[in-house]
Design an enzyme around this catalytic site. Structure first.
Site, PDB file in Angstrom:
ATOM      1  N   LYS A  24       0.829  -1.217   0.000  1.00 28.60           N
ATOM      2  CA  LYS A  24       0.000   0.000   0.000  1.00 28.60           C
ATOM      3  C   LYS A  24       0.862   1.264   0.000  1.00 28.60           C
ATOM      4  O   LYS A  24       0.594   2.184  -0.753  1.00 28.60           O
ATOM      5  CB  LYS A  24      -0.928   0.040   1.231  1.00 28.60           C
ATOM      6  CG  LYS A  24      -1.925  -1.100   1.295  1.00 28.60           C
ATOM      7  CD  LYS A  24      -2.878  -0.935   2.480  1.00 28.60           C
ATOM      8  CE  LYS A  24      -2.177  -0.957   3.823  1.00 28.60           C
ATOM      9  NZ  LYS A  24      -1.740  -2.269   4.286  1.00 28.60           N
ATOM     10  N   ARG A  99      -9.706   1.319   9.156  1.00 30.42           N
ATOM     11  CA  ARG A  99      -9.367  -0.092   9.348  1.00 30.42           C
ATOM     12  C   ARG A  99     -10.410  -0.820  10.176  1.00 30.42           C
ATOM     13  O   ARG A  99     -10.300  -2.017  10.378  1.00 30.42           O
ATOM     14  CB  ARG A  99      -8.053  -0.171  10.110  1.00 30.42           C
ATOM     15  CG  ARG A  99      -6.828  -0.430   9.277  1.00 30.42           C
ATOM     16  CD  ARG A  99      -5.637  -0.385  10.219  1.00 30.42           C
ATOM     17  NE  ARG A  99      -4.523  -1.131   9.747  1.00 30.42           N
ATOM     18  CZ  ARG A  99      -3.421  -0.587   9.221  1.00 30.42           C
ATOM     19  NH1 ARG A  99      -3.321   0.709   9.057  1.00 30.42           N
ATOM     20  NH2 ARG A  99      -2.434  -1.359   8.864  1.00 30.42           N
ATOM     21  N   ARG A 138      11.239  -7.165   4.999  1.00 27.09           N
ATOM     22  CA  ARG A 138      11.248  -5.729   5.321  1.00 27.09           C
ATOM     23  C   ARG A 138      11.764  -5.497   6.743  1.00 27.09           C
ATOM     24  O   ARG A 138      12.510  -4.554   7.006  1.00 27.09           O
ATOM     25  CB  ARG A 138       9.828  -5.154   5.182  1.00 27.09           C
ATOM     26  CG  ARG A 138       9.767  -3.654   5.423  1.00 27.09           C
ATOM     27  CD  ARG A 138       8.394  -3.072   5.134  1.00 27.09           C
ATOM     28  NE  ARG A 138       7.432  -3.413   6.174  1.00 27.09           N
ATOM     29  CZ  ARG A 138       6.149  -3.051   6.135  1.00 27.09           C
ATOM     30  NH1 ARG A 138       5.675  -2.371   5.103  1.00 27.09           N
ATOM     31  NH2 ARG A 138       5.330  -3.374   7.109  1.00 27.09           N
ATOM     32  N   ARG A 144      11.795  -2.336  11.243  1.00 24.18           N
ATOM     33  CA  ARG A 144      10.526  -1.892  11.839  1.00 24.18           C
ATOM     34  C   ARG A 144      10.186  -2.798  13.007  1.00 24.18           C
ATOM     35  O   ARG A 144      10.168  -4.017  12.868  1.00 24.18           O
ATOM     36  CB  ARG A 144       9.416  -1.951  10.779  1.00 24.18           C
ATOM     37  CG  ARG A 144       8.864  -0.574  10.452  1.00 24.18           C
ATOM     38  CD  ARG A 144       7.832  -0.636   9.383  1.00 24.18           C
ATOM     39  NE  ARG A 144       6.547  -1.143   9.874  1.00 24.18           N
ATOM     40  CZ  ARG A 144       5.407  -1.012   9.212  1.00 24.18           C
ATOM     41  NH1 ARG A 144       5.393  -0.380   8.055  1.00 24.18           N
ATOM     42  NH2 ARG A 144       4.285  -1.504   9.703  1.00 24.18           N
ATOM     43  N   ARG A 155      -0.821  -9.213  13.151  1.00 28.05           N
ATOM     44  CA  ARG A 155      -1.370  -8.130  12.322  1.00 28.05           C
ATOM     45  C   ARG A 155      -2.277  -8.676  11.230  1.00 28.05           C
ATOM     46  O   ARG A 155      -3.305  -8.083  10.906  1.00 28.05           O
ATOM     47  CB  ARG A 155      -0.233  -7.295  11.713  1.00 28.05           C
ATOM     48  CG  ARG A 155       0.317  -6.297  12.727  1.00 28.05           C
ATOM     49  CD  ARG A 155       1.735  -5.880  12.420  1.00 28.05           C
ATOM     50  NE  ARG A 155       1.881  -5.277  11.130  1.00 28.05           N
ATOM     51  CZ  ARG A 155       3.023  -5.295  10.421  1.00 28.05           C
ATOM     52  NH1 ARG A 155       4.088  -5.907  10.894  1.00 28.05           N
ATOM     53  NH2 ARG A 155       3.078  -4.705   9.268  1.00 28.05           N
TER      54      ARG A 155
END
Ligand code: ADP
Length: 198
Positions: A24, A99, A138, A144, A155
């Site tokens: 996204k 969300r 990632r 992160r 998640r």
């Protein structure tokens, strides 16, 4: 207003939805520059507050690191003030918001007050196993704090439970535009701009 010689004006008030790792953020940046509208990512705003150690950041971090959603009232207030800024008046692309169904209602109310409405909801369709791989990669590259395998699984579970119901809501309104998110980055961008008539 952006118009094309042979097509209708491109839709300007947009959402992009899809599971964690669907791409996204990458696509939002591209659509934002193609349409000259700001890409507004709630995840990025939260992360900036976490790095800046603001009050909002300290609160958000406690949820983000567990893979949970930040409470709706907190997120809604943050989006309301961001959408009130000058650069969002001619359009925007929201990434990562709404969300939850409560956030859908809150956004409807914000747009209603401003006398505007959404033009389209872009949905990136991806395979869940592939996104777990992307996110692990990632996490290794960008560090992160929520890209650990355990948090990623959480998640995705939260996304399936709380965010997939939104797809039906926007589908019923005739706003949903599905795009295959498993193709190359350039192909996905082309497909997104095409469904927008841009
Ligand atoms: P993802 O890659 O999971 O889509 P984001 O960068 O969009 O990640 O968001 C990271 C985290 O920030 C989420 O897991 C959540 O804790 C918080 N967050 C972002 N947007 C929202 C929202 N609309 N409502 C509640 N929490 C949010």
């Amino acid at each position: 207003m952006t118009t094309t010689p042979d097509g209708p004006a491109a839709a300007r008030r947009l959402l992009i939805v899809g599971p964690p790792g669907a791409g996204k953020g990458t696509q939002a940046a591209r659509i934002s520059s193609a349409l000259s509208i700001p890409a507004i990512s709630t995840g990025d705003i939260f992360r900036a507050n976490v790095s800046g150690e603001t009050e909002l950041g300290v609160l958000a971090k406690s949820y983000i690191d567990k893979g949970e959603y930040v409470p709706d009232e907190v997120t809604n207030d943050m989006v309301r003030s961001r959408l009130a800024e000058d650069d969002a008046q001619a359009g925007f692309l929201l990434d990562g918001y709404p969300r939850t169904l409560a956030q859908v209602d809150a956004l409807d109310a914000m747009l209603d007050e401003a006398g505007s409405a959404l033009d389209a909801v872009l949905m990136l369709e991806v395979d869940y196993d592939a996104v777990v791989e992307r996110l692990i990669a990632r996490g290794a590259e960008q560090g992160r704090s929520d890209d650990t395998e355990e948090t990623i699984r959480k998640r995705i579970e939260v996304y399936r439970e709380q965010t997939t119901p939104l797809v039906e809501v926007y589908e019923k309104r005739g706003l949903l535009r599905r795009v295959d998110g498993m193709r190359s980055i350039d192909d996905v961008t082309t497909a997104l701009l095409q469904v927008l008539g841009a």
